[in-house]
Design a protein around this motif. Structure first.
Motif, short mmCIF file in Angstrom:
data_model
loop_
_atom_site.label_atom_id
_atom_site.label_comp_id
_atom_site.label_asym_id
_atom_site.label_seq_id
_atom_site.Cartn_x
_atom_site.Cartn_y
_atom_site.Cartn_z
N LEU A 47 0.83 -1.21 0.00
CA LEU A 47 0.00 0.00 0.00
C LEU A 47 0.86 1.25 0.00
N SER A 50 0.60 6.59 2.72
CA SER A 50 -0.55 7.29 3.31
C SER A 50 -1.63 6.32 3.79
N CYS A 51 -1.76 5.19 3.13
CA CYS A 51 -2.75 4.18 3.53
C CYS A 51 -2.22 3.31 4.67
N ARG A 52 -0.92 3.07 4.69
CA ARG A 52 -0.33 2.23 5.74
C ARG A 52 -0.37 2.90 7.10
N ASN A 75 -11.15 2.10 10.16
CA ASN A 75 -10.57 1.87 8.84
C ASN A 75 -11.40 0.76 8.21
N ALA A 77 -11.26 -0.89 5.50
CA ALA A 77 -10.55 -2.04 4.94
C ALA A 77 -10.16 -3.02 6.04
#
Length: 93
Positions: A47, A50-52, A75, A77
């Protein structure tokens, strides 16, 4: 052809997951959880940074469950992943 339908995605799987990921004596479940750990870490590392940031560091599925719920940062996801993990471990166990 077999079809497996997973239902309700709104139930909080935290308590069930904490119980099941600590269960001993099931080689199939243990193997599955080891593979889940590797797959999740591979997917998360792929990823963008920024997503991690929204995913807590973990070395086991149990740590992911504990740390995610302790962080209290939603989150979608991770929520979906943990719900799916709960459903699959329930099916396997």
């Amino acid at each position: 052809m077999d079809v497996i339908l997973f239902g309700d995605q709104t139930v909080d799987p935290q308590q069930f997951l904490l119980k099941i990921v600590r269960r001993k004596g099931s080689p199939l479940l243990s193997s599955f959880l080891e593979q889940v750990q590797i797959a999740l870490q591979d997917e998360i590392s792929a990823l963008p940074a920024s997503c991690r940031k929204g995913v807590p560091a973990f070395s086991t599925p149990a740590e992911l469950v504990e740390r995610y719920h302790a962080a209290e940062q939603p989150n979608i996801a991770i929520e979906s992943t943990l719900t799916c993990l709960a459903q699959l471990t329930h099916f396997i166990g």
